[in-house]
Design a protein around this motif. Structure first.
Motif, PDB file in Angstrom:
ATOM      1  N   UNK A  51       0.954  -0.974   0.005  1.00 45.09           N
ATOM      2  CA  UNK A  51       0.328  -0.118  -0.038  1.00 45.09           C
ATOM      3  C   UNK A  51       0.553   1.065   0.230  1.00 45.09           C
ATOM      4  N   UNK A  52       1.500   1.198   1.162  1.00 40.10           N
ATOM      5  CA  UNK A  52       2.596   2.716   1.027  1.00 40.10           C
ATOM      6  C   UNK A  52       3.505   2.401  -0.037  1.00 40.10           C
ATOM      7  N   UNK A  53       4.497   1.731  -0.243  1.00 34.06           N
ATOM      8  CA  UNK A  53       5.566   1.537  -1.845  1.00 34.06           C
ATOM      9  C   UNK A  53       4.143   2.131  -2.691  1.00 34.06           C
ATOM     10  N   UNK A  54       2.817   2.057  -2.760  1.00 29.84           N
ATOM     11  CA  UNK A  54       1.991   2.116  -4.140  1.00 29.84           C
ATOM     12  C   UNK A  54       2.023   3.644  -3.673  1.00 29.84           C
ATOM     13  N   UNK A  55       1.628   4.016  -2.993  1.00 31.72           N
ATOM     14  CA  UNK A  55       0.997   5.566  -2.573  1.00 31.72           C
ATOM     15  C   UNK A  55       2.306   6.414  -2.850  1.00 31.72           C
ATOM     16  N   UNK A  56       3.826   5.712  -2.215  1.00 32.20           N
ATOM     17  CA  UNK A  56       4.625   6.723  -2.754  1.00 32.20           C
ATOM     18  C   UNK A  56       5.310   6.904  -4.167  1.00 32.20           C
ATOM     19  N   UNK A  57       5.461   5.297  -4.539  1.00 37.01           N
ATOM     20  CA  UNK A  57       6.066   5.659  -6.326  1.00 37.01           C
ATOM     21  C   UNK A  57       5.039   5.717  -7.035  1.00 37.01           C
ATOM     22  N   UNK A  58       4.187   5.860  -7.074  1.00 36.08           N
ATOM     23  CA  UNK A  58       3.007   6.033  -8.121  1.00 36.08           C
ATOM     24  C   UNK A  58       2.988   7.990  -8.315  1.00 36.08           C
ATOM     25  N   UNK A  59       3.185   8.479  -6.945  1.00 34.40           N
ATOM     26  CA  UNK A  59       2.817   9.531  -6.479  1.00 34.40           C
ATOM     27  C   UNK A  59       4.010   9.791  -6.950  1.00 34.40           C
ATOM     28  N   UNK A  60       5.166   9.488  -6.729  1.00 32.29           N
ATOM     29  CA  UNK A  60       6.538   9.672  -7.525  1.00 32.29           C
ATOM     30  C   UNK A  60       6.890   9.994  -8.991  1.00 32.29           C
ATOM     31  N   UNK A  61       6.132   8.866  -9.393  1.00 34.77           N
ATOM     32  CA  UNK A  61       5.960   8.716 -11.292  1.00 34.77           C
ATOM     33  C   UNK A  61       5.126   9.970 -11.728  1.00 34.77           C
ATOM     34  N   UNK A  62       4.136   9.727 -11.372  1.00 32.46           N
ATOM     35  CA  UNK A  62       3.323  10.542 -11.803  1.00 32.46           C
ATOM     36  C   UNK A  62       3.531  11.641 -11.625  1.00 32.46           C
TER      37      UNK A  62
ATOM     38  N   UNK B 224       4.905   4.535   7.673  1.00 31.77           N
ATOM     39  CA  UNK B 224       6.462   4.579   6.511  1.00 31.77           C
ATOM     40  C   UNK B 224       6.508   5.596   5.350  1.00 31.77           C
ATOM     41  N   UNK B 225       5.250   6.133   4.450  1.00 33.75           N
ATOM     42  CA  UNK B 225       5.117   7.527   3.355  1.00 33.75           C
ATOM     43  C   UNK B 225       6.305   8.080   4.414  1.00 33.75           C
ATOM     44  N   UNK B 226       6.025   8.162   5.365  1.00 33.55           N
ATOM     45  CA  UNK B 226       7.319   9.975   5.588  1.00 33.55           C
ATOM     46  C   UNK B 226       8.066   9.142   5.065  1.00 33.55           C
TER      47      UNK B 226
ATOM     48  N   UNK C 233      12.536   2.255   0.662  1.00 29.67           N
ATOM     49  CA  UNK C 233      12.218   2.942   0.965  1.00 29.67           C
ATOM     50  C   UNK C 233      13.294   3.066   2.319  1.00 29.67           C
ATOM     51  N   UNK C 234      14.143   2.483   3.020  1.00 32.82           N
ATOM     52  CA  UNK C 234      14.834   2.310   3.979  1.00 32.82           C
ATOM     53  C   UNK C 234      16.501   3.609   3.579  1.00 32.82           C
ATOM     54  N   UNK C 235      16.292   4.239   2.331  1.00 30.04           N
ATOM     55  CA  UNK C 235      17.265   4.541   1.634  1.00 30.04           C
ATOM     56  C   UNK C 235      16.220   5.910   1.550  1.00 30.04           C
ATOM     57  N   UNK C 236      15.056   6.242   1.969  1.00 31.80           N
ATOM     58  CA  UNK C 236      14.276   7.084   1.795  1.00 31.80           C
ATOM     59  C   UNK C 236      14.016   7.481   0.299  1.00 31.80           C
ATOM     60  N   UNK C 237      13.487   7.132  -0.475  1.00 32.16           N
ATOM     61  CA  UNK C 237      13.686   7.389  -1.923  1.00 32.16           C
ATOM     62  C   UNK C 237      13.005   6.542  -2.564  1.00 32.16           C
ATOM     63  N   UNK C 238      11.863   7.224  -3.266  1.00 29.42           N
ATOM     64  CA  UNK C 238      11.340   6.486  -4.063  1.00 29.42           C
ATOM     65  C   UNK C 238      12.029   5.398  -4.919  1.00 29.42           C
ATOM     66  N   UNK C 239      11.256   4.497  -5.557  1.00 26.67           N
ATOM     67  CA  UNK C 239      12.171   3.453  -6.847  1.00 26.67           C
ATOM     68  C   UNK C 239      13.116   4.074  -7.693  1.00 26.67           C
ATOM     69  N   UNK C 240      12.467   5.329  -8.320  1.00 20.33           N
ATOM     70  CA  UNK C 240      12.151   5.663  -9.455  1.00 20.33           C
ATOM     71  C   UNK C 240      14.075   6.740  -9.121  1.00 20.33           C
ATOM     72  N   UNK C 241      14.346   6.827  -7.789  1.00 21.25           N
ATOM     73  CA  UNK C 241      15.621   7.281  -7.726  1.00 21.25           C
ATOM     74  C   UNK C 241      16.321   6.431  -7.480  1.00 21.25           C
ATOM     75  N   UNK C 242      16.153   5.429  -6.709  1.00 19.05           N
ATOM     76  CA  UNK C 242      16.930   4.615  -5.921  1.00 19.05           C
ATOM     77  C   UNK C 242      17.433   3.613  -7.512  1.00 19.05           C
ATOM     78  N   UNK C 243      16.850   2.794  -8.099  1.00 19.45           N
ATOM     79  CA  UNK C 243      16.750   2.277  -9.177  1.00 19.45           C
ATOM     80  C   UNK C 243      15.785   2.163 -10.157  1.00 19.45           C
ATOM     81  N   UNK C 244      16.458   3.344 -10.786  1.00 15.51           N
ATOM     82  CA  UNK C 244      15.954   4.599 -12.253  1.00 15.51           C
ATOM     83  C   UNK C 244      15.372   3.076 -13.499  1.00 15.51           C
ATOM     84  N   UNK C 245      16.029   2.351 -13.579  1.00 14.17           N
ATOM     85  CA  UNK C 245      16.450   1.527 -14.669  1.00 14.17           C
ATOM     86  C   UNK C 245      15.510  -0.249 -14.532  1.00 14.17           C
TER      87      UNK C 245
END
Length: 287
Positions: free
Chosen positions: A17-28, A45-47, A225-237
Protein backbone atom coordinates in the motif's frame (compact mmCIF):
# COMPACT_ATOMS: atom_id res chain seq x y z
CA UNK A 1 -8.79 22.65 -11.57
CA UNK A 2 -9.84 20.91 -8.36
CA UNK A 3 -7.54 18.14 -7.19
CA UNK A 4 -8.65 14.53 -7.36
CA UNK A 5 -8.35 12.85 -3.95
CA UNK A 6 -7.37 9.17 -3.94
CA UNK A 7 -7.31 7.07 -0.77
CA UNK A 8 -4.80 4.22 -1.02
CA UNK A 9 -6.36 1.63 1.23
CA UNK A 10 -6.45 -2.02 2.18
CA UNK A 11 -7.33 -3.33 5.62
CA UNK A 12 -4.61 -5.96 5.28
CA UNK A 13 -1.01 -4.97 5.94
CA UNK A 14 1.98 -5.94 3.84
CA UNK A 15 0.25 -5.65 0.46
CA UNK A 16 2.36 -2.81 -0.98
CA UNK A 17 0.00 0.00 0.00
CA UNK A 18 2.60 2.55 1.05
CA UNK A 19 4.96 1.39 -1.70
CA UNK A 20 2.25 2.09 -4.24
CA UNK A 21 1.26 5.45 -2.75
CA UNK A 22 4.86 6.75 -2.70
CA UNK A 23 6.03 5.39 -6.03
CA UNK A 24 2.90 6.17 -8.02
CA UNK A 25 3.05 9.72 -6.68
CA UNK A 26 6.73 10.00 -7.63
CA UNK A 27 6.10 8.67 -11.13
CA UNK A 28 3.26 11.14 -11.66
CA UNK A 29 5.59 13.95 -10.60
CA UNK A 30 8.11 12.65 -13.12
CA UNK A 31 5.37 13.15 -15.72
CA UNK A 32 4.96 16.80 -14.67
CA UNK A 33 2.00 16.39 -12.31
CA UNK A 34 1.77 18.25 -9.00
CA UNK A 35 1.10 15.77 -6.23
CA UNK A 36 0.44 15.89 -2.49
CA UNK A 37 0.77 12.75 -0.36
CA UNK A 38 -0.94 12.69 3.05
CA UNK A 39 0.58 10.10 5.38
CA UNK A 40 -2.35 9.07 7.55
CA UNK A 41 -0.68 5.94 8.94
CA UNK A 42 0.73 6.42 12.47
CA UNK A 43 3.63 4.13 11.50
CA UNK A 44 4.79 6.89 9.16
CA UNK A 45 6.29 4.63 6.51
CA UNK A 46 5.40 6.96 3.64
CA UNK A 47 7.08 9.83 5.46
CA UNK A 48 10.28 7.81 5.88
CA UNK A 49 10.09 6.57 2.30
CA UNK A 50 10.56 10.11 0.95
CA UNK A 51 13.42 10.84 3.34
CA UNK A 52 11.64 12.97 5.95
CA UNK A 53 11.60 12.70 9.74
CA UNK A 54 8.44 12.33 11.79
CA UNK A 55 8.22 15.55 13.80
CA UNK A 56 5.78 16.27 16.66
CA UNK A 57 2.95 18.53 15.54
CA UNK A 58 3.59 18.00 11.85
CA UNK A 59 0.77 15.58 11.01
CA UNK A 60 -2.99 15.97 10.55
CA UNK A 61 -3.51 15.03 14.21
CA UNK A 62 -4.39 18.47 15.59
CA UNK A 63 -6.33 19.37 12.45
CA UNK A 64 -8.57 16.32 12.84
CA UNK A 65 -9.28 17.35 16.41
CA UNK A 66 -10.35 20.81 15.30
CA UNK A 67 -7.19 22.89 15.54
CA UNK A 68 -4.98 24.42 12.87
CA UNK A 69 -4.86 24.62 9.10
CA UNK A 70 -4.13 21.57 6.97
CA UNK A 71 -2.17 23.59 4.42
CA UNK A 72 0.25 24.67 7.16
CA UNK A 73 1.27 21.00 7.59
CA UNK A 74 2.44 20.61 3.99
CA UNK A 75 6.18 19.98 3.65
CA UNK A 76 8.22 19.78 0.45
CA UNK A 77 10.12 16.61 -0.36
CA UNK A 78 13.45 16.53 -2.17
CA UNK A 79 11.52 16.25 -5.43
CA UNK A 80 9.99 19.22 -7.18
CA UNK A 81 6.15 19.26 -7.26
CA UNK A 82 5.99 16.41 -4.73
CA UNK A 83 4.79 17.54 -1.29
CA UNK A 84 3.76 15.58 1.78
CA UNK A 85 1.84 16.01 5.01
CA UNK A 86 3.91 13.68 7.20
CA UNK A 87 2.86 11.32 9.95
CA UNK A 88 3.82 11.21 13.61
CA UNK A 89 3.36 8.70 16.41
CA UNK A 90 0.74 10.86 18.15
CA UNK A 91 -1.56 10.17 15.21
CA UNK A 92 -2.33 6.79 16.78
CA UNK A 93 -4.19 8.60 19.55
CA UNK A 94 -6.55 10.15 17.03
CA UNK A 95 -8.32 6.81 16.59
CA UNK A 96 -9.75 6.95 20.11
CA UNK A 97 -10.28 10.71 20.28
CA UNK A 98 -12.14 10.89 16.98
CA UNK A 99 -14.66 8.25 18.00
CA UNK A 100 -15.60 10.39 21.01
CA UNK A 101 -16.19 13.50 18.87
CA UNK A 102 -19.09 14.72 16.79
CA UNK A 103 -18.97 13.72 13.09
CA UNK A 104 -15.82 11.62 13.68
CA UNK A 105 -15.47 10.51 10.05
CA UNK A 106 -15.96 13.87 8.31
CA UNK A 107 -13.14 15.85 9.91
CA UNK A 108 -10.56 15.26 7.18
CA UNK A 109 -12.99 16.07 4.38
CA UNK A 110 -13.83 19.46 5.86
CA UNK A 111 -10.14 20.24 6.46
CA UNK A 112 -9.14 19.08 2.99
CA UNK A 113 -11.80 20.96 0.99
CA UNK A 114 -9.91 24.32 0.85
CA UNK A 115 -6.67 22.60 -0.14
CA UNK A 116 -8.45 20.55 -2.79
CA UNK A 117 -10.22 23.59 -4.23
CA UNK A 118 -7.07 25.75 -4.30
CA UNK A 119 -5.87 24.02 -7.48
CA UNK A 120 -2.27 23.74 -6.24
CA UNK A 121 -2.25 19.98 -6.81
CA UNK A 122 -3.65 17.74 -9.51
CA UNK A 123 -3.74 14.62 -7.36
CA UNK A 124 -3.84 14.18 -3.59
CA UNK A 125 -3.05 10.68 -2.32
CA UNK A 126 -3.93 9.57 1.21
CA UNK A 127 -1.90 6.64 2.51
CA UNK A 128 -4.21 4.88 4.98
CA UNK A 129 -3.45 2.64 7.96
CA UNK A 130 -3.97 -1.11 7.44
CA UNK A 131 -7.36 -1.14 9.19
CA UNK A 132 -10.85 0.29 8.94
CA UNK A 133 -10.51 2.52 11.98
CA UNK A 134 -11.40 6.18 12.32
CA UNK A 135 -8.40 7.41 10.32
CA UNK A 136 -9.15 5.23 7.29
CA UNK A 137 -12.84 6.12 7.50
CA UNK A 138 -11.89 9.81 7.41
CA UNK A 139 -9.82 9.17 4.30
CA UNK A 140 -12.64 7.28 2.57
CA UNK A 141 -15.15 10.00 3.40
CA UNK A 142 -12.80 12.65 1.97
CA UNK A 143 -11.82 10.78 -1.20
CA UNK A 144 -13.17 10.72 -4.73
CA UNK A 145 -11.87 7.21 -5.26
CA UNK A 146 -10.09 4.31 -3.56
CA UNK A 147 -6.96 2.77 -5.03
CA UNK A 148 -6.66 -0.78 -3.69
CA UNK A 149 -3.25 -2.50 -3.77
CA UNK A 150 -3.91 -6.23 -3.72
CA UNK A 151 -1.25 -8.86 -3.15
CA UNK A 152 -1.32 -11.80 -5.54
CA UNK A 153 -2.15 -14.41 -2.93
CA UNK A 154 -4.88 -16.89 -2.09
CA UNK A 155 -6.97 -14.73 0.29
CA UNK A 156 -6.86 -11.60 -1.87
CA UNK A 157 -10.47 -11.77 -3.02
CA UNK A 158 -11.74 -12.26 0.52
CA UNK A 159 -10.16 -8.99 1.61
CA UNK A 160 -11.28 -7.24 -1.56
CA UNK A 161 -14.92 -8.12 -0.92
CA UNK A 162 -14.69 -6.46 2.51
CA UNK A 163 -13.38 -3.23 0.97
CA UNK A 164 -16.02 -3.30 -1.76
CA UNK A 165 -18.80 -3.65 0.84
CA UNK A 166 -17.37 -0.79 2.87
CA UNK A 167 -17.26 1.47 -0.21
CA UNK A 168 -20.85 0.51 -1.02
CA UNK A 169 -21.97 1.43 2.51
CA UNK A 170 -20.24 4.82 2.32
CA UNK A 171 -21.75 5.53 -1.09
CA UNK A 172 -25.17 4.97 0.44
CA UNK A 173 -24.41 7.43 3.22
CA UNK A 174 -21.45 9.68 4.03
CA UNK A 175 -19.79 9.85 0.59
CA UNK A 176 -22.14 9.21 -2.37
CA UNK A 177 -19.38 10.02 -4.89
CA UNK A 178 -16.96 7.38 -3.63
CA UNK A 179 -15.98 4.57 -5.98
CA UNK A 180 -13.19 2.07 -6.55
CA UNK A 181 -10.64 4.08 -8.48
CA UNK A 182 -8.70 0.98 -9.40
CA UNK A 183 -7.16 -2.26 -8.17
CA UNK A 184 -3.38 -2.65 -8.41
CA UNK A 185 -2.06 -6.20 -8.28
CA UNK A 186 1.19 -6.22 -6.30
CA UNK A 187 3.98 -8.68 -5.48
CA UNK A 188 3.26 -10.53 -8.70
CA UNK A 189 5.41 -13.43 -9.84
CA UNK A 190 4.78 -14.85 -13.29
CA UNK A 191 6.69 -17.97 -12.34
CA UNK A 192 3.85 -19.23 -10.14
CA UNK A 193 0.42 -20.37 -11.27
CA UNK A 194 -1.12 -18.93 -8.12
CA UNK A 195 -0.23 -15.37 -9.05
CA UNK A 196 -1.73 -15.76 -12.51
CA UNK A 197 -4.87 -17.38 -11.12
CA UNK A 198 -5.42 -14.63 -8.55
CA UNK A 199 -5.11 -11.93 -11.20
CA UNK A 200 -7.57 -13.76 -13.47
CA UNK A 201 -10.05 -14.19 -10.62
CA UNK A 202 -9.90 -10.52 -9.59
CA UNK A 203 -10.35 -9.44 -13.22
CA UNK A 204 -13.36 -11.76 -13.49
CA UNK A 205 -15.07 -10.12 -10.51
CA UNK A 206 -13.96 -6.52 -11.21
CA UNK A 207 -13.33 -6.41 -14.98
CA UNK A 208 -13.30 -2.61 -15.31
CA UNK A 209 -11.31 -1.84 -12.17
CA UNK A 210 -8.08 -3.83 -12.37
CA UNK A 211 -5.03 -2.01 -13.72
CA UNK A 212 -3.25 -3.85 -16.50
CA UNK A 213 0.13 -3.04 -14.96
CA UNK A 214 1.29 -5.75 -12.55
CA UNK A 215 3.73 -4.71 -9.84
CA UNK A 216 6.41 -7.40 -9.52
CA UNK A 217 7.92 -8.83 -6.36
CA UNK A 218 11.42 -7.33 -6.32
CA UNK A 219 14.11 -6.74 -3.71
CA UNK A 220 14.76 -3.18 -4.94
CA UNK A 221 11.21 -2.06 -4.16
CA UNK A 222 11.70 -3.26 -0.61
CA UNK A 223 15.11 -1.61 -0.25
CA UNK A 224 14.21 1.86 -1.58
CA UNK A 225 12.27 3.11 1.51
CA UNK A 226 15.21 2.36 3.81
CA UNK A 227 17.22 4.87 1.77
CA UNK A 228 14.40 7.44 1.87
CA UNK A 229 13.95 7.36 -1.90
CA UNK A 230 11.24 6.39 -4.36
CA UNK A 231 12.28 3.43 -6.49
CA UNK A 232 12.61 5.58 -9.62
CA UNK A 233 15.42 7.43 -7.82
CA UNK A 234 16.95 4.46 -6.02
CA UNK A 235 16.90 2.05 -8.97
CA UNK A 236 15.91 4.07 -12.03
CA UNK A 237 16.07 1.31 -14.63
CA UNK A 238 14.94 -1.64 -12.50
CA UNK A 239 11.78 -3.64 -13.09
CA UNK A 240 10.07 -2.05 -10.08
CA UNK A 241 10.68 1.46 -11.41
CA UNK A 242 9.54 0.41 -14.86
CA UNK A 243 6.33 -1.08 -13.46
CA UNK A 244 5.39 2.05 -11.50
CA UNK A 245 6.12 4.25 -14.49
CA UNK A 246 3.73 2.12 -16.54
CA UNK A 247 1.16 2.34 -13.75
CA UNK A 248 1.47 6.15 -13.74
CA UNK A 249 0.84 6.26 -17.48
CA UNK A 250 -2.21 4.06 -17.08
CA UNK A 251 -3.43 6.21 -14.18
CA UNK A 252 -3.18 9.33 -16.34
CA UNK A 253 -5.02 7.67 -19.23
CA UNK A 254 -7.86 6.72 -16.91
CA UNK A 255 -8.28 10.18 -15.43
CA UNK A 256 -7.50 12.58 -18.23
CA UNK A 257 -9.98 12.94 -21.08
CA UNK A 258 -8.60 12.10 -24.52
CA UNK A 259 -7.63 15.08 -26.68
CA UNK A 260 -10.49 16.36 -28.81
CA UNK A 261 -10.63 15.10 -32.35
CA UNK A 262 -9.65 17.65 -34.94
CA UNK A 263 -12.46 18.12 -37.43
CA UNK A 264 -11.36 17.91 -41.05
CA UNK A 265 -13.23 19.75 -43.77
CA UNK A 266 -14.42 17.71 -46.75
CA UNK A 267 -12.65 18.39 -50.05
CA UNK A 268 -14.29 21.14 -52.14
CA UNK A 269 -16.76 20.05 -54.79
CA UNK A 270 -15.47 20.26 -58.37
CA UNK A 271 -16.32 23.58 -60.01
CA UNK A 272 -16.87 22.13 -63.46
CA UNK A 273 -16.70 19.02 -65.62
CA UNK A 274 -13.50 16.97 -65.31
CA UNK A 275 -11.04 16.92 -68.14
CA UNK A 276 -10.99 13.70 -70.18
CA UNK A 277 -8.92 11.03 -68.46
CA UNK A 278 -8.63 12.90 -65.14
CA UNK A 279 -10.65 10.27 -63.31
CA UNK A 280 -8.58 7.40 -64.67
CA UNK A 281 -5.39 9.00 -63.35
CA UNK A 282 -6.83 8.97 -59.85
CA UNK A 283 -7.84 5.34 -60.09
CA UNK A 284 -11.50 6.12 -60.82
CA UNK A 285 -12.94 4.96 -64.12
CA UNK A 286 -13.51 7.87 -66.50
CA UNK A 287 -17.10 8.38 -67.54
Amino acid sequence: MQARVIAVANQKGGVGKTTTAVNLAACLVERRKKVLLIDLDPQGNATSAVGLDKLPGGSVYQVLLGGGDLAARVRPTAYRNFDIIPSELDLAGAEVELIRSDDPFLRLRRALDPLRAAGTYEVIFIDCPPSFGALTMNALCAADGVLIPLQCEYFALEGLSVIARMIGDLRAGANPALDIDGIVMTMYSGRTKLGQQVVQEVVRHFPDKVYETLIPRTVRLGEAPSFGKPVIVYDRTGIGATAYRLLAREFIRRHEPPPPEVATEPPPAPSGPSEPGAGAAAGVPAV
